[in-house]
Design a protein around this motif. Structure first.
Motif, PDB file in Angstrom:
ATOM      1  N   ALA A  62       4.883   2.172  26.839  1.00 41.07           N
ATOM      2  CA  ALA A  62       6.263   1.467  27.134  1.00 41.07           C
ATOM      3  C   ALA A  62       5.798   0.577  28.479  1.00 41.07           C
ATOM      4  N   ALA A  63       5.023   1.029  29.349  1.00 45.90           N
ATOM      5  CA  ALA A  63       4.480  -0.046  30.227  1.00 45.90           C
ATOM      6  C   ALA A  63       3.924  -1.472  29.764  1.00 45.90           C
ATOM      7  N   MET A  64       3.261  -1.215  28.738  1.00 48.69           N
ATOM      8  CA  MET A  64       2.687  -2.438  28.035  1.00 48.69           C
ATOM      9  C   MET A  64       3.539  -3.361  27.619  1.00 48.69           C
ATOM     10  N   ARG A  66       6.182  -4.345  29.439  1.00 46.14           N
ATOM     11  CA  ARG A  66       6.691  -5.032  30.460  1.00 46.14           C
ATOM     12  C   ARG A  66       5.313  -5.844  31.096  1.00 46.14           C
ATOM     13  N   GLY A  67       4.345  -6.079  30.359  1.00 43.61           N
ATOM     14  CA  GLY A  67       3.283  -6.780  30.826  1.00 43.61           C
ATOM     15  C   GLY A  67       3.579  -8.212  31.081  1.00 43.61           C
ATOM     16  N   ASP A  68       3.249  -8.510  32.367  1.00 43.01           N
ATOM     17  CA  ASP A  68       3.483  -9.872  32.769  1.00 43.01           C
ATOM     18  C   ASP A  68       2.246 -10.780  32.472  1.00 43.01           C
ATOM     19  N   GLU A  69       2.530 -11.867  31.716  1.00 40.50           N
ATOM     20  CA  GLU A  69       1.318 -12.364  31.179  1.00 40.50           C
ATOM     21  C   GLU A  69       1.011 -13.733  31.928  1.00 40.50           C
ATOM     22  N   SER A  70       1.658 -13.938  33.099  1.00 40.45           N
ATOM     23  CA  SER A  70       1.404 -15.043  33.941  1.00 40.45           C
ATOM     24  C   SER A  70      -0.236 -15.357  34.290  1.00 40.45           C
ATOM     25  N   TYR A  71      -0.437 -16.330  34.076  1.00 41.20           N
ATOM     26  CA  TYR A  71      -1.997 -16.753  34.440  1.00 41.20           C
ATOM     27  C   TYR A  71      -2.106 -16.248  35.910  1.00 41.20           C
ATOM     28  N   ALA A  72      -1.166 -16.753  36.924  1.00 45.50           N
ATOM     29  CA  ALA A  72      -1.502 -16.365  38.148  1.00 45.50           C
ATOM     30  C   ALA A  72      -0.327 -15.492  38.897  1.00 45.50           C
ATOM     31  N   GLY A  73      -0.727 -14.662  39.674  1.00 42.18           N
ATOM     32  CA  GLY A  73       0.088 -13.581  40.312  1.00 42.18           C
ATOM     33  C   GLY A  73       0.855 -12.828  39.421  1.00 42.18           C
ATOM     34  N   SER A  74       0.375 -12.410  38.357  1.00 37.18           N
ATOM     35  CA  SER A  74       0.949 -11.537  37.480  1.00 37.18           C
ATOM     36  C   SER A  74       1.594 -10.045  38.282  1.00 37.18           C
ATOM     37  N   ASP A  75       2.884  -9.860  37.968  1.00 33.40           N
ATOM     38  CA  ASP A  75       3.331  -8.500  38.474  1.00 33.40           C
ATOM     39  C   ASP A  75       2.666  -7.254  38.171  1.00 33.40           C
ATOM     40  N   SER A  76       1.950  -7.432  36.984  1.00 36.78           N
ATOM     41  CA  SER A  76       1.446  -6.417  36.113  1.00 36.78           C
ATOM     42  C   SER A  76       0.079  -6.189  37.259  1.00 36.78           C
ATOM     43  N   ALA A 255     -12.250   1.071  32.756  1.00 36.33           N
ATOM     44  CA  ALA A 255     -11.115   1.838  32.580  1.00 36.33           C
ATOM     45  C   ALA A 255     -11.125   2.378  31.238  1.00 36.33           C
ATOM     46  N   LYS A 256     -12.142   2.028  30.334  1.00 27.11           N
ATOM     47  CA  LYS A 256     -12.274   2.622  28.818  1.00 27.11           C
ATOM     48  C   LYS A 256     -12.516   4.161  28.868  1.00 27.11           C
ATOM     49  N   LYS A 257     -12.884   4.675  30.078  1.00 24.38           N
ATOM     50  CA  LYS A 257     -13.164   6.229  30.119  1.00 24.38           C
ATOM     51  C   LYS A 257     -11.847   6.875  30.707  1.00 24.38           C
ATOM     52  N   ASP A 258     -11.769   7.030  32.155  1.00 24.88           N
ATOM     53  CA  ASP A 258     -10.890   8.003  32.820  1.00 24.88           C
ATOM     54  C   ASP A 258      -9.670   7.086  33.114  1.00 24.88           C
ATOM     55  N   ALA A 259      -9.446   6.075  32.322  1.00 21.13           N
ATOM     56  CA  ALA A 259      -8.066   5.485  32.356  1.00 21.13           C
ATOM     57  C   ALA A 259      -7.192   5.308  31.127  1.00 21.13           C
ATOM     58  N   PHE A 260      -7.841   5.913  30.082  1.00 19.79           N
ATOM     59  CA  PHE A 260      -7.059   6.158  28.648  1.00 19.79           C
ATOM     60  C   PHE A 260      -6.971   4.652  28.117  1.00 19.79           C
ATOM     61  N   ALA A 261      -7.491   3.596  28.744  1.00 23.79           N
ATOM     62  CA  ALA A 261      -7.453   2.138  28.249  1.00 23.79           C
ATOM     63  C   ALA A 261      -8.501   1.944  26.974  1.00 23.79           C
ATOM     64  N   ASN A 262      -8.066   1.106  26.105  1.00 25.77           N
ATOM     65  CA  ASN A 262      -8.911   0.739  25.323  1.00 25.77           C
ATOM     66  C   ASN A 262      -9.778  -0.502  25.604  1.00 25.77           C
ATOM     67  N   ILE A 263      -9.269  -1.144  26.755  1.00 25.54           N
ATOM     68  CA  ILE A 263     -10.476  -2.209  27.101  1.00 25.54           C
ATOM     69  C   ILE A 263     -10.053  -2.140  28.782  1.00 25.54           C
ATOM     70  N   ARG A 297      -0.623  -6.951  29.905  1.00 25.77           N
ATOM     71  CA  ARG A 297      -0.310  -5.629  29.273  1.00 25.77           C
ATOM     72  C   ARG A 297      -1.526  -4.529  29.332  1.00 25.77           C
ATOM     73  N   ASP A 298      -2.843  -5.072  29.365  1.00 16.04           N
ATOM     74  CA  ASP A 298      -3.785  -4.160  29.511  1.00 16.04           C
ATOM     75  C   ASP A 298      -3.833  -3.507  30.984  1.00 16.04           C
ATOM     76  N   LEU A 299      -3.522  -4.455  31.997  1.00 16.03           N
ATOM     77  CA  LEU A 299      -3.519  -4.140  33.262  1.00 16.03           C
ATOM     78  C   LEU A 299      -2.519  -2.767  33.675  1.00 16.03           C
ATOM     79  N   GLU A 300      -1.287  -3.189  32.922  1.00 22.75           N
ATOM     80  CA  GLU A 300      -0.214  -2.102  32.864  1.00 22.75           C
ATOM     81  C   GLU A 300      -0.765  -0.846  32.326  1.00 22.75           C
ATOM     82  N   ALA A 301      -1.484  -0.656  31.486  1.00 22.06           N
ATOM     83  CA  ALA A 301      -1.947   0.781  30.603  1.00 22.06           C
ATOM     84  C   ALA A 301      -3.020   1.010  31.463  1.00 22.06           C
ATOM     85  N   ILE A 302      -3.750   0.275  32.377  1.00 20.90           N
ATOM     86  CA  ILE A 302      -4.672   1.099  33.242  1.00 20.90           C
ATOM     87  C   ILE A 302      -3.984   1.736  34.271  1.00 20.90           C
TER      88      ILE A 302
END
Ligand code: F0G
Length: 451
Positions: A62-64, A66-76, A255-263, A297-302
C-alpha cells in the motif's frame, strides 16, 4: 500454548513447481553442478539467501502506491529518513541501492591504502570493498567460535582483547573505523551481545576510532539480546535496537534483510563532514541523495518494513522457526553450527561427511544432493567460496522472511534426514572450470568418481 504459528495470513500466492529427481539430475549436469546456474523455476524451495527474498506485507504494498518519484526532495525519502532517525538516532541517512553500495561509499571515503578495518567477521562484500580500497580487513571472532558444536549465547561477539591488541600493534591512526556485524552472518548467523557492543564502544572511544555497525539483521540480533542477555527481558525490540545504534557512530544496512524489502540499502552517520563526502560520491555513482539509486516506492517499502520487523510476534516466530529447523536436524545427528542462528541454519558438512576431504568440497556435495533429492537450493560456504582460507565446510540454509510455512520446513527436515541416512554414498566433486574472482558463482564441477 507452545505451538508457534506464522503471525500472518496469505493473501497472494506464488506457485512453486515440482520436478522429478531425474529432471533435476539433468538440470544439474547442464549447470555444471553449480546451483547458482539453475533457473529459479526449477527450484522447489529456495534457501540460497534471505536477502531480497522476503514477502512484503499489505502495508508495504500500500505504501508503495504513494511512492513519490521526484528526482529531488521526494516525500518518500523524508518518510524513510524519519523512520530511520527514530530508530537509529543517526543525523545523516543516505540511501543506496543495496548494502554493498553503502559499503563501497563508506570505505572509499574513510579508508586509504594500508588502513586496517577490524570486524567480528566481515561479510564477503564488506571484505572485498575494503580490500578493493587497498586496506586490510581483519576478522576478530571469539576464539571459541571456531568450535561449531559449542553452545554459547552470543557466539557472534567480537574478541575485544584481540581488538585492543590489534590497535596497539597497528596504531589507532591506521584504523579509520571498527565495525561489528549483527548478527554475525559469516560466523553462523550468531548474535552479538549488548555488553560486547558496549565494550567495543568503550575501546574505540578511548582510542578516538569511529565505530560502525553492519546492521543487516539488527532486529534479529535485538530479539536474541531480549531472550538471552540479563536485564533486557522487559525491553521492546525497538528499545534494544535504539540502544545498539546509540552506541555507534554510524551504520551500513542492507534493506534486503531486516526491512523486508526486495532491494535497498542505507549508510548512516553522525558526522557532518563525512556525510558531505559520502553524498558527493553517491551522486557520482548511485544517484541524488534523496533517492540513492532507488525508486521512491522502494524507499516507502523500506520505511514500513523497518517498523514491521520489530513486531515481537514476528521476531518470536522468526527465531523460533529457524531454531525448529536446526533442532529437528541436529537432534537427529546432523551436525549444525550450534546454537541455531537467526536467519539461517549452517550444516557442518565437513563433520557430516568426513569421508569427503575439504578439497573435494563436502558442502558442495551436500548442496547438490539436497537439490537432486528434494529440489531445495542452498549454498556452500567453505572451500568452494573461500579456497584455502575456509575455516569450515558449511552448507547454509538461509530462510527468506515470511515466505515459507511450517510444512515447507517439515519437508526440508525430512529431506535432510533421508540424505543423512545414506550419507556414506555421497561423493566429492572437483572443479572443471573457474573464473579468476568469486568463483562460487560460475565455477563448474564434476563428481570425482566419474573421471
Ligand atoms: N553485510 C552482511 C552481513 C550481509 O549478510 C550482506 C549480504 C551484506 C552486508 C551486503 O548486502 O547484499 O544488500 O549488498 N548478504 C547476503 C547473503 C547477500 O546472502 O548473506 P547487499
Amino acid at each position: 500454548m507452545k505451538t508457534i504459528i506464522e503471525p500472518f495470513r496469505i493473501k497472494s500466492v506464488e506457485p512453486i513447481r515440482q520436478t522429478t529427481p531425474g529432471e533435476r539430475q539433468r538440470f544439474l549436469e547442464a549447470a555444471g553442478y553449480n546451483l547458482f546456474q539453475i533457473r529459479a523455476c526449477d527450484i522447489l524451495i529456495d534457501l540460497l539467501t534471505d536477502s531480497g527474498t522476503s514477502a512484503m506485507s499489505t502495508g508495504q504494498w500500500a505504501a508503495m502506491m504513494r511512492g513519490d518519484e521526484s528526482y529531488a526532495g521526494s516525500d518518500s525519502f523524508y518518510r524513510l529518513k524519519q523512520a530511520v532517525q527514530d530508530l537509529t538516532g543517526f543525523r545523516h541517512v543516505i540511501p543506496a541501492h543495496q548494502g554493498r553500495a553503502a559499503e563501497r561509499i563508506l570505505f572509499t571515503v574513510m579508508c586509504k591504502p594500508g588502513s586496517v578495518v577490524p570486524n567480528n567477521t566481515h561479510f564477503d562484500t564488506t571484505r572485498a570493498n575494503i580490500e578493493y580500497r587497498g586496506a586490510r580487513a581483519v576478522d576478530l571472532p571469539l576464539p571459541e567460535a571456531r568450535d561449531t558444536q559449542l553452545q554459547l549465547p552470543f557466539k557472534g561477539n567480537m574478541d575485544v582483547a584481540a581488538l585492543e591488541a590489534l590497535i596497539a600493534e597497528e596504531g589507532p591512526r591506521n584504523m579509520p573505523l571498527v565495525m561489528v556485524t549483527v548478527t554475525n552472518n559469516s560466523g553462523g548467523g550468531q548474535p552479538v551481545s549488548m555488553a560486547n557492543i558496549e565494550a567495543i564502544r568503550e575501546v574505540t572511544r578511548r582510542h578516538g576510532i569511529p565505530f560502525y555497525i553492519d546492521a543487516c539483521r539488527f532486529a534479529e540480533n535485538a530479539w536474541f539480546i531480549r531472550e538471552r542477555e540479563p536485564g533486557y527481558a522487559g525491553w521492546s525490540p525497538r528499545q534494544i535496537a535504539q540502544k545498539m545504534f546509540s552506541l555507534a557512530d554510524g551504520c551500513t544496512f542492507s534493506a534486503k534483510k531486516d526491512a523486508f524489502a526486495n532491494i535497498g540499502g542505507l549508510l548512516c552517520t553522525r558526522d557532518d563532514r563525512l556525510a558531505e563526502q559520502e553524498k558527493d560520491l553517491l551522486i557520482l555513482t548511485e544517484g541524488f541523495p534523496t533517492y540513492g539509486g532507488l525508486a521512491g516506492r522502494d524507499l516507502e517499502a523500506i520505511a514500513v518494513g523497518l517498523e514491521e520487523v520489530l513486531d515481537p510476534d514476528y521476531l518470536q516466530y522468526r527465531i523460533a522457526s529457524t531454531a525448529y529447523l536446526g533442532r529437528h536436524i541436529a537432534d537427529h545427528g546432523v551436525p549444525i553450527v550450534e546454537p541455531p542462528g537467526g536467519h539461517a541454519i549452517y550444516i557442518d558438512a565437513g563433520r557430516m561427511l568426513p569421508h569427503i576431504p575439504a578439497n573435494q568440497f563436502p558442502g558442495q556435495s551436500l548442496a547438490i544432493e539436497l537439490y537432486r533429492h528434494a529440489g531445495v537450493r542452498s549454498v556452500e560456504i567453505g572451500s568452494v567460496m573461500f579456497g584455502e582460507n575456509a575455516r569450515h565446510q558449511l552448507l547454509r540454509l538461509a530462510i527468506p522472511r515470511r515466505v515459507y510455512t511450517q510444512s515447507h520446513i517439515d519437508y526440508l527436515v525430512e529431506a535432510i534426514l533421508e540424505i543423512d541416512e545414506r550419507k556414506e554414498s555421497l561423493r566429492g566433486f572437483e572443479i572443471v572450470t573457474q573464473p579468476e574472482f568469486l568463483r562460487h558463482f560460475t565455477a563448474t564441477f564434476r563428481p570425482v568418481d566419474k573421471n
